[in-house]
Design a protein around this motif. Structure first.
Motif, mmCIF file in Angstrom:
data_model
loop_
_atom_site.group_PDB
_atom_site.id
_atom_site.type_symbol
_atom_site.label_atom_id
_atom_site.label_comp_id
_atom_site.label_asym_id
_atom_site.label_seq_id
_atom_site.Cartn_x
_atom_site.Cartn_y
_atom_site.Cartn_z
ATOM 1 N N THR A 136 -8.273 6.812 11.621
ATOM 2 C CA THR A 136 -9.235 7.095 10.557
ATOM 3 C C THR A 136 -10.661 6.986 11.080
ATOM 4 O O THR A 136 -11.508 7.845 10.809
ATOM 5 C CB THR A 136 -9.021 6.151 9.372
ATOM 6 N N ALA A 151 0.826 -1.208 0.000
ATOM 7 C CA ALA A 151 0.000 0.000 0.000
ATOM 8 C C ALA A 151 0.861 1.258 0.000
ATOM 9 O O ALA A 151 2.043 1.241 0.360
ATOM 10 C CB ALA A 151 -0.920 -0.002 1.218
ATOM 11 N N ASP A 152 0.259 2.361 -0.378
ATOM 12 C CA ASP A 152 0.913 3.667 -0.363
ATOM 13 C C ASP A 152 0.947 4.172 1.071
ATOM 14 O O ASP A 152 -0.111 4.368 1.690
ATOM 15 C CB ASP A 152 0.114 4.622 -1.256
ATOM 16 N N ALA A 166 -7.230 5.508 2.706
ATOM 17 C CA ALA A 166 -7.600 4.644 1.579
ATOM 18 C C ALA A 166 -7.367 3.181 1.927
ATOM 19 O O ALA A 166 -8.178 2.306 1.589
ATOM 20 C CB ALA A 166 -6.804 5.031 0.343
ATOM 21 N N THR A 167 -6.266 2.903 2.622
ATOM 22 C CA THR A 167 -5.996 1.531 3.054
ATOM 23 C C THR A 167 -7.036 1.075 4.069
ATOM 24 O O THR A 167 -7.463 -0.087 4.063
ATOM 25 C CB THR A 167 -4.586 1.433 3.647
ATOM 26 N N TRP A 168 -7.472 1.980 4.940
ATOM 27 C CA TRP A 168 -8.518 1.681 5.917
ATOM 28 C C TRP A 168 -9.788 1.219 5.213
ATOM 29 O O TRP A 168 -10.417 0.239 5.629
ATOM 30 C CB TRP A 168 -8.774 2.940 6.738
ATOM 31 N N GLN A 169 -10.171 1.900 4.141
ATOM 32 C CA GLN A 169 -11.366 1.509 3.385
ATOM 33 C C GLN A 169 -11.237 0.097 2.847
ATOM 34 O O GLN A 169 -12.176 -0.712 2.915
ATOM 35 C CB GLN A 169 -11.594 2.490 2.230
ATOM 36 N N ARG A 170 -10.073 -0.235 2.342
ATOM 37 C CA ARG A 170 -9.865 -1.580 1.787
ATOM 38 C C ARG A 170 -9.867 -2.638 2.885
ATOM 39 O O ARG A 170 -10.373 -3.743 2.684
ATOM 40 C CB ARG A 170 -8.566 -1.624 0.995
ATOM 41 N N ASP A 195 -4.262 0.548 11.333
ATOM 42 C CA ASP A 195 -4.462 1.939 10.937
ATOM 43 C C ASP A 195 -3.566 2.877 11.736
ATOM 44 O O ASP A 195 -2.950 3.796 11.171
ATOM 45 C CB ASP A 195 -5.927 2.319 11.120
ATOM 46 N N ALA A 254 -1.309 7.193 2.286
ATOM 47 C CA ALA A 254 -2.769 7.136 2.150
ATOM 48 C C ALA A 254 -3.383 6.153 3.135
ATOM 49 O O ALA A 254 -4.045 5.200 2.737
ATOM 50 C CB ALA A 254 -3.135 6.760 0.716
#
Length: 373
Positions: A283, A76-77, A83-87, A109, A80
């Motif tokens: 997050t 992952a980036d 964005a990783t939290w969403q995934r 997170d 971000a």
């Protein structure tokens, strides 16, 4: 700065179990007895830096992270984390989001946010939308199996350190509480705020009756989980029919945003609580903070002071942070760089990147129950 080509995340997972220092090696509250606390630690790596995150739970949370979350996070980036939290939350839909799933996401997170801050060379609270640079605390412990002398010594000790509010556990043996509360009030004086936490041990009108006694006889101004946090009707009863000047609080067992919404609509608490190591990490906490602000509710930090001191600087309607005996012990053992209250506040160190923590491996290894260095 993070986010340039070639900088991708990898993680490793550890767990450490630390015995309690309570009488006969146990601690008790209104509904639970325990003899140890387990920290699940995540390290996130990228571009030569390492971020740290953790939660408190069963060792199985560590295996959950490696099984369900590590494949999502790897590569992952690092710039971000949201964005990783969403995934991550999408990945655990069928495995279970509330409970252990949310705790697992929280630990990862926090590690990702800590990593990003370290890559940026800034303390974590400085890369958040912070509105504070320090967080007021209250001393928390006062377990129901403490003998009176230890109970009084612990709570009065926090007052002696300049902490102006303290909390004890109640309601396991209600008939013993008057003597315990009287001893504490005499020791801390009338100028200190006194909090009580029933941990869901009471029911409905029983809780309401004790709410009046707590407030009228001992000046208790904060009653946490007088009934189970799942009993929204009971919480609302105590809140609406309880004495003015006594705030009802709950939220430490809220894991996803809907859990917090349920406490606020209809209003079941005077002050909402959130645990950054359970509610989806930083997050998730930012979402809860917005929800609380939208409902004009203060938000109080539940435990995990090493993370909460940074994360809750970004909570506009911050009330305070629970400086919990068990977590202070565990974090002081596992990490260098933990914070100590000054004049009743925890203030993140502006000169240390990220959370400012480093693992004390020599002290942690004897407590290891999962993973390897």
């Amino acid at each position: 700065m993070p986010g340039t080509a070639g900088e991708f995340v990898s993680i490793d997972v550890h767990a450490f179990t630390v015995p309690t220092d309570g009488p006969d090696g146990r601690e008790q509250d209104g509904t639970l007895t325990w003899d140890a606390t387990t920290m699940i630690l995540v390290r996130a790596h990228a571009a030569g830096e390492t971020g740290l995150g953790y939660t408190y739970g069963d060792v199985s949370v560590a295996a959950f992270i490696e099984s369900k979350l590590a494949p999502v996070v790897t590569g992952a980036d690092p710039s971000a984390p949201a964005a990783t939290w969403q995934r991550m939350f999408a990945e655990i839909r069928n495995a279970g989001r509330p409970g252990a799933g949310a705790m697992a996401v929280s630990a990862v997170d926090v590690a990702l946010w800590d990593l990003w801050a370290r890559l940026a060379g800034l303390p974590l609270y400085r890369i958040l939308p912070s509105v504070h640079d320090r967080v007021p605390v209250y001393g928390s412990g006062g377990f129901t199996n403490y003998p009176t002398d230890r109970l009084v010594e612990q709570l009065a000790g926090w007052v002696g350190q300049g902490i102006g509010r303290v909390k004890l556990k109640t309601s396991r043996h209600p008939e013993q509480d008057p003597q315990r509360l009287s001893a504490v009030r005499a020791a801390i004086g009338d100028g200190c705020e006194l909090f009580a936490d029933a941990n869901g041990a009471l029911r409905g009108k029983q809780a309401l009756a004790w709410a009046h006694r707590f407030h009228d006889e001992w000046g208790v101004c904060w009653l946490e989980e007088p009934v189970s946090s799942a009993d929204l009707i009971g919480l609302r009863l105590v809140r609406e029919a309880g004495p003015p000047g006594l705030d009802v609080a709950a939220g430490e067992y809220a894991f996803v945003l809907r859990d917090f919404t349920n406490l606020l609509v209809p209003r079941a608490v005077d002050c909402l609580q959130a645990d950054v190591t359970r509610c989806g990490g930083i997050t998730g906490l930012l979402q809860v903070a917005g929800l609380a602000a939208g409902h004009e509710s203060d938000l109080s930090a539940h435990c995990a002071p090493a993370v909460s001191a940074h994360a809750f600087c970004a909570v506009p309607q911050l009330r305070h942070l629970e400086y919990f005996h068990d977590h202070v012990r565990v974090e002081s053992l596992i990490f260098d760089g933990t914070l100590r209250p000054e004049a009743g506040f925890l203030a993140p160190d502006p000169g240390r990147a990220g959370l400012g923590l480093e693992v004390r491996w020599a002290d942690a290894e004897p407590c290891r129950v999962y993973g390897r260095r």
